[in-house]
Design a protein around this motif. Structure first.
Motif, PDB file in Angstrom:
ATOM      1  N   LYS A  29      21.644  55.425  65.232  1.00 21.52           N
ATOM      2  CA  LYS A  29      22.360  56.314  66.146  1.00 21.52           C
ATOM      3  C   LYS A  29      23.375  57.167  65.389  1.00 21.52           C
ATOM      4  CE  LYS A  29      24.478  56.273  70.738  1.00 21.52           C
ATOM      5  NZ  LYS A  29      24.854  55.408  71.894  1.00 21.52           N
ATOM      6  N   LEU A  30      24.051  56.584  64.416  1.00 22.14           N
ATOM      7  CA  LEU A  30      25.035  57.329  63.630  1.00 22.14           C
ATOM      8  C   LEU A  30      24.364  58.395  62.776  1.00 22.14           C
ATOM      9  CD1 LEU A  30      27.255  54.294  62.599  1.00 22.14           C
ATOM     10  CD2 LEU A  30      27.988  56.196  64.057  1.00 22.14           C
ATOM     11  N   VAL A  31      23.249  58.050  62.160  1.00 23.88           N
ATOM     12  CA  VAL A  31      22.524  59.028  61.335  1.00 23.88           C
ATOM     13  C   VAL A  31      22.080  60.208  62.191  1.00 23.88           C
ATOM     14  CG1 VAL A  31      20.414  59.422  60.013  1.00 23.88           C
ATOM     15  CG2 VAL A  31      21.798  57.382  59.573  1.00 23.88           C
ATOM     16  N   ARG A  32      21.554  59.925  63.371  1.00 21.09           N
ATOM     17  CA  ARG A  32      21.119  61.014  64.259  1.00 21.09           C
ATOM     18  C   ARG A  32      22.302  61.887  64.673  1.00 21.09           C
ATOM     19  NH1 ARG A  32      17.796  56.897  66.580  1.00 21.09           N
ATOM     20  NH2 ARG A  32      19.279  56.662  68.307  1.00 21.09           N
ATOM     21  N   ALA A  33      23.438  61.254  64.945  1.00 23.68           N
ATOM     22  CA  ALA A  33      24.626  62.020  65.346  1.00 23.68           C
ATOM     23  C   ALA A  33      25.087  62.944  64.228  1.00 23.68           C
ATOM     24  CB  ALA A  33      25.743  61.059  65.744  1.00 23.68           C
ATOM     25  N   ILE A  34      25.044  62.468  62.989  1.00 25.93           N
ATOM     26  CA  ILE A  34      25.455  63.289  61.846  1.00 25.93           C
ATOM     27  C   ILE A  34      24.465  64.426  61.616  1.00 25.93           C
ATOM     28  CG2 ILE A  34      25.835  63.266  59.341  1.00 25.93           C
ATOM     29  CD1 ILE A  34      26.812  60.314  59.746  1.00 25.93           C
ATOM     30  N   GLN A  35      23.194  64.152  61.827  1.00 29.09           N
ATOM     31  CA  GLN A  35      22.185  65.204  61.686  1.00 29.09           C
ATOM     32  C   GLN A  35      22.401  66.301  62.721  1.00 29.09           C
ATOM     33  OE1 GLN A  35      18.646  62.804  62.010  1.00 29.09           O
ATOM     34  NE2 GLN A  35      18.431  62.579  59.775  1.00 29.09           N
ATOM     35  N   ARG A  36      22.793  65.905  63.931  1.00 32.17           N
ATOM     36  CA  ARG A  36      23.042  66.895  64.983  1.00 32.17           C
ATOM     37  C   ARG A  36      24.334  67.665  64.730  1.00 32.17           C
ATOM     38  NH1 ARG A  36      21.519  62.569  68.360  1.00 32.17           N
ATOM     39  NH2 ARG A  36      23.720  62.230  68.880  1.00 32.17           N
ATOM     40  N   ASN A  37      25.330  66.956  64.196  1.00 34.02           N
ATOM     41  CA  ASN A  37      26.642  67.572  63.976  1.00 34.02           C
ATOM     42  C   ASN A  37      27.136  67.207  62.580  1.00 34.02           C
ATOM     43  OD1 ASN A  37      29.214  68.616  64.015  1.00 34.02           O
ATOM     44  ND2 ASN A  37      30.045  67.067  65.411  1.00 34.02           N
ATOM     45  N   PRO A  38      26.907  68.056  61.593  1.00 31.41           N
ATOM     46  CA  PRO A  38      27.320  67.753  60.216  1.00 31.41           C
ATOM     47  C   PRO A  38      28.824  67.556  60.042  1.00 31.41           C
ATOM     48  CG  PRO A  38      25.739  69.557  60.259  1.00 31.41           C
ATOM     49  CD  PRO A  38      26.158  69.313  61.681  1.00 31.41           C
ATOM     50  N   ARG A  39      29.621  67.922  61.043  1.00 28.09           N
ATOM     51  CA  ARG A  39      31.069  67.744  60.957  1.00 28.09           C
ATOM     52  C   ARG A  39      31.537  66.516  61.747  1.00 28.09           C
ATOM     53  NH1 ARG A  39      33.635  71.648  58.511  1.00 28.09           N
ATOM     54  NH2 ARG A  39      35.640  71.000  59.398  1.00 28.09           N
ATOM     55  N   ALA A  40      30.634  65.601  61.997  1.00 23.44           N
ATOM     56  CA  ALA A  40      30.969  64.393  62.754  1.00 23.44           C
ATOM     57  C   ALA A  40      31.746  63.424  61.863  1.00 23.44           C
ATOM     58  CB  ALA A  40      29.696  63.742  63.284  1.00 23.44           C
ATOM     59  N   VAL A  41      33.049  63.387  62.024  1.00 20.97           N
ATOM     60  CA  VAL A  41      33.914  62.602  61.139  1.00 20.97           C
ATOM     61  C   VAL A  41      33.837  61.108  61.455  1.00 20.97           C
ATOM     62  CG1 VAL A  41      36.311  62.175  60.455  1.00 20.97           C
ATOM     63  CG2 VAL A  41      35.482  64.524  60.733  1.00 20.97           C
ATOM     64  N   ALA A  42      34.048  60.752  62.711  1.00 18.66           N
ATOM     65  CA  ALA A  42      34.066  59.331  63.074  1.00 18.66           C
ATOM     66  C   ALA A  42      32.727  58.671  62.777  1.00 18.66           C
ATOM     67  CB  ALA A  42      34.423  59.178  64.549  1.00 18.66           C
ATOM     68  N   GLU A  43      31.636  59.397  63.032  1.00 17.44           N
ATOM     69  CA  GLU A  43      30.311  58.843  62.769  1.00 17.44           C
ATOM     70  C   GLU A  43      30.108  58.589  61.272  1.00 17.44           C
ATOM     71  OE1 GLU A  43      30.148  60.789  66.742  1.00 17.44           O
ATOM     72  OE2 GLU A  43      31.024  61.282  64.794  1.00 17.44           O
ATOM     73  N   ARG A  44      30.566  59.511  60.447  1.00 16.94           N
ATOM     74  CA  ARG A  44      30.469  59.308  58.994  1.00 16.94           C
ATOM     75  C   ARG A  44      31.285  58.089  58.562  1.00 16.94           C
ATOM     76  NH1 ARG A  44      28.286  63.489  56.066  1.00 16.94           N
ATOM     77  NH2 ARG A  44      27.985  65.446  57.216  1.00 16.94           N
ATOM     78  N   ALA A  45      32.482  57.970  59.113  1.00 18.09           N
ATOM     79  CA  ALA A  45      33.351  56.858  58.723  1.00 18.09           C
ATOM     80  C   ALA A  45      32.758  55.517  59.136  1.00 18.09           C
ATOM     81  CB  ALA A  45      34.731  57.042  59.340  1.00 18.09           C
ATOM     82  N   GLN A  46      32.228  55.444  60.345  1.00 19.38           N
ATOM     83  CA  GLN A  46      31.633  54.174  60.780  1.00 19.38           C
ATOM     84  C   GLN A  46      30.398  53.842  59.947  1.00 19.38           C
ATOM     85  OE1 GLN A  46      30.771  53.839  64.980  1.00 19.38           O
ATOM     86  NE2 GLN A  46      30.060  51.728  64.788  1.00 19.38           N
ATOM     87  N   LEU A  47      29.597  54.849  59.644  1.00 22.68           N
ATOM     88  CA  LEU A  47      28.422  54.620  58.804  1.00 22.68           C
ATOM     89  C   LEU A  47      28.844  54.199  57.395  1.00 22.68           C
ATOM     90  CD1 LEU A  47      25.329  54.707  58.855  1.00 22.68           C
ATOM     91  CD2 LEU A  47      25.463  57.103  58.110  1.00 22.68           C
TER      92      LEU A  47
END
Length: 209
Positions: free
Chosen positions: A54-72
């Motif tokens: 889910k985090l990888v997909r979120a980052i792919q959709r939004n390359p500026r996803a900070v929280a998702e990058r941090a959790q991953l």
């Protein structure tokens, strides 16, 4: 002679890189809550592979996803993929500024993930950025710095920081009996390290100032 000169230059560079990081002077008290820093970064509630996907997909959709990058990044480092975690944290930090609401939590969490991956010096670097960013007197600082400095064999400095914790909340830190209650997110080994600092403080408590 040229080879010897190169070797000497390399050794001097290594020695310079190994110099201990400078610390700020301890303040008298550390009462600040620092709620923006002391919290896990949770973008999704799933765990395991479901969270990763889910985090990888979120980052792919939004390359500026900070929280998702941090959790991953946290998931990666916890799983032993330290270099991937470092890169993800670095990318996340590049997307924020010190005034951003996520900045302090990023550094705090990155510091813990580095410490738990065995890189004490890099962990200290992250935490010191938080201390110096606005001359913070957050309550987490004395015990956390005491722990990491002790791990780095900077034992006199560790005791100085532990003394700051005792000055601030003597009923909490004058003994080790409440460590599990006060530090529930710490691992037992981390509380054991702090207990060693406590023992050194008991043996020779520094004066203030």
């Amino acid at each position: 002679m040229r080879i010897r000169g190169l070797l000497l230059a390399a050794s001097l560079m290594a020695a310079a890189g190994a110099q201990a990081q400078a610390l700020p002077k301890t303040a008298e008290f550390y009462f600040e809550a620092d709620a923006l820093a002391v919290k896990p970064i949770v973008a999704v509630r799933e765990t395991g592979d479901a969270a990763t996907q889910k985090l990888v997909r979120a980052i792919q959709r939004n390359p500026r996803a900070v929280a998702e990058r941090a959790q991953l990044a946290h998931i990666a480092m916890e799983a032993g993929r330290v270099e991937l975690g470092r890169q993800l944290y670095t990318d996340a930090l590049a997307l924020v500024t010190p005034s951003d609401g996520q900045y302090r939590a990023l550094l705090w969490n990155y510091g813990w993930d580095l410490y738990r991956s065995g890189d004490d010096e890099a962990a200290l670097t992250q935490w010191l950025q938080l201390v110096s960013a606005r001359n913070s007197t957050a309550s987490w600082i004395p015990t956390t710095l005491a722990m990491v400095l002790w791990s780095l064999e900077r034992k006199e400095e560790a005791v100085q920081w532990y003394a700051a914790a005792v000055r601030t909340e003597p009923t909490q830190w004058i003994s080790t009996t409440r460590y599990a209650e006060l530090l529930p997110e710490w691992k037992e080994s981390e509380r054991a390290t702090l207990a060693e600092v406590h023992a050194a403080w008991v043996a020779n408590p520094p004066t203030w100032p």
